[in-house]
Design a protein around this motif. Sequence first.
Motif, PDB file in Angstrom:
ATOM      1  N   TYR A 109       0.829  -1.202   0.000  1.00  0.00           N
ATOM      2  CA  TYR A 109       0.000   0.000   0.000  1.00  0.00           C
ATOM      3  C   TYR A 109       0.870   1.262   0.000  1.00  0.00           C
ATOM      4  N   HIS A 113       1.540   4.243  -4.007  1.00  0.00           N
ATOM      5  CA  HIS A 113       0.819   5.497  -4.218  1.00  0.00           C
ATOM      6  C   HIS A 113       1.332   6.195  -5.473  1.00  0.00           C
ATOM      7  N   VAL A 128      -3.448  12.806  -5.443  1.00  0.00           N
ATOM      8  CA  VAL A 128      -2.972  11.556  -4.851  1.00  0.00           C
ATOM      9  C   VAL A 128      -3.915  10.408  -5.206  1.00  0.00           C
ATOM     10  N   GLN A 129      -3.343   9.294  -5.652  1.00  0.00           N
ATOM     11  CA  GLN A 129      -4.119   8.097  -6.002  1.00  0.00           C
ATOM     12  C   GLN A 129      -3.668   6.925  -5.135  1.00  0.00           C
ATOM     13  N   GLU A 130      -4.579   6.424  -4.294  1.00  0.00           N
ATOM     14  CA  GLU A 130      -4.283   5.232  -3.508  1.00  0.00           C
ATOM     15  C   GLU A 130      -4.373   3.993  -4.390  1.00  0.00           C
ATOM     16  N   TRP A 142       0.184  14.130   4.332  1.00  0.00           N
ATOM     17  CA  TRP A 142       1.160  14.637   3.362  1.00  0.00           C
ATOM     18  C   TRP A 142       1.633  16.003   3.852  1.00  0.00           C
ATOM     19  N   GLY A 168      -7.269  14.998  -1.087  1.00  0.00           N
ATOM     20  CA  GLY A 168      -6.202  14.371  -1.849  1.00  0.00           C
ATOM     21  C   GLY A 168      -5.697  15.186  -3.015  1.00  0.00           C
ATOM     22  N   ALA A 348       6.096   9.564  -2.511  1.00  0.00           N
ATOM     23  CA  ALA A 348       5.401   9.159  -3.736  1.00  0.00           C
ATOM     24  C   ALA A 348       5.846  10.039  -4.898  1.00  0.00           C
TER      25      ALA A 348
END
Length: 610
Positions: A109, A113, A128-130, A142, A168, A348
């Motif tokens: 996980y 990212h 931001v993309q999980e 962040w 995000g 990330a």
Amino acid sequence: MGLVCLVGAAYSLLAAASDENESHRERTLRILKQQDRIIERHDARGSRLEEMQDQALAGLLWNESMEFIYEALGALALPAGPSYGNEYTEPRFARLNDYESPEALTDIYLKSHAVHFAVEHNHECLVVQEPFDYPFAKRLDWWEVAFDNGEVADLPDISPGPFSSQQGRYCIVDYPVDHEAEPVALKGEFFTQLPDNVVALEFSAEDIGSTKSASGIDVTLVDMSEYAYVIEVNEAQSDALPLRDHDIVGEAISANGRYVSRNSNRSEPLAYYLEFEVLLDDLVDRLAAGELDEEQIRQEIMAYREEWAQEEHIHYKAFGFNGDVDTARVTLLARSEDAVEMRQEINASVFSRHALITDEDAVSSLLYFDRPVYDDRYILDGARSDYDSDELQSLIEVRKEQRRREYLQDHEYGDRVFFDYPAVASDLFIDSLERYQKPGKEGVRFFDAEGNRIALPADHEQLYRFMVSRVEYNPDTFPEYPARLEVTLPVQTAPDIVKQRFSLEALPEGIEIEGNALIIDHASFSFEAAGLESGTTSYFFAKDESERYLQEVTNTSLPTESGEAREIYYFYGLPESIEIWQQGEIEVIKLKMDTDLPASIEEQESALEA
């Protein structure tokens, strides 16, 4: 004393008037009547409090009444079920099966990212993309962005500042460094406390009143309805740390094996709210008689709450869902004193499409993820391409919704009949807005209670209409009250989806794999040479060595000197084969759906009272 008779047992999911043979419609109507009664008593309480001489104390009780009504109405609504039928979701803890431990899942996980560089509303933004929904409680902050010139800038929690943050997205409002510099990384900190043991227990309606145990924790299914269930968790015999509220996770599985999304949960028995209303009315009576002061009001309310407070080792939980509950699945996240705490910095990389345009060699270094995250969507790995007419006749779920006329706008319809299509792989190609074609002139027919067709005028828009996948109608405006509906539905199906598979050793010309990137050069790639059709919608998928579909990170299309696009698909993991899907032939079939319609709400309420 009218409401007291509804209280029933402390751990009853439904009010005491509930009956195990009660239908969903009957239960919903009864709950609506209870809600109406609570609202009426709340309004009456408010009118009395407005007339009180001591408005300070009256305001105190009014605030308690306001807080009560929102909680009580929500608690009553929990067993009533969804407004629009089944809504499905993915199992929350399914990804634990993909990795050897919760620690390994967490590591994937954190390292997967992606941060996308985009322009939104004339601002340059980092999005931001999980990789997936993390199944455990976490905190992820962040706090810093790094630029390619070596400078860094802080990310504030909220605007104003050089960055504006929302869900995000971090948009650069006032560039904190040289504007020629580009962001290359987003930095932050992650924290979680992992469970030592993830215990899952399942119950059916036949298990009501029974207890199942694991790791010294007893779980009792107290009650279960069509759309909700109640459990009591007793950890008196457990050596683990006390369970927190989010350590008890309720999920539901429908009869078709799919997980149903949750719409509500509560941690107090329904009787708690109903009896609290009795206390509120009593306090208002005594305040009107001059028998109370502020300290007494606060003490009595506190005493009531303490009386209902459960023992530390006992937890009450009620869960409501957007669909039918065939199996109740309860997951307990047990922790010991030695539970793993993870506090880790996260770095990330920022993906910029501009970097690909200016440097073709950057493909394999941008968004490189070599460890797999799997695409477990049901329509990819579990669903049929489509169904034939005989199968659809029974698989299409028919749902009915009624709304009171006084709550509608002039242009709205009171009653609705929905035709829910089953999940199929062809959903990739046929949009839900296009699945059903509009029935013809004779395609929608209403019948009265005697079975006679109701003659309707040619201009029927005020009476009914067909919208997307439902018939909406105003039964009160019909010449006779409709009791049955027949609809001839033209349905678009794609039963023969074309799936072409290619190994890495036999990729078609114009397709190559670089690391986790699938690159398609349309200047040399030919669908026909690959045994496919050109000019039709196509989807590209990748599988790893385990033959499971890899989840896509993102895709982009780049211009080339030839004028043909160069497509790049990034995946979580390293592809060992690819698949190209096309919809095949579209078949339109006609289904005749025949369903009874409910009586008016007023008639149903009269029947209940009788």
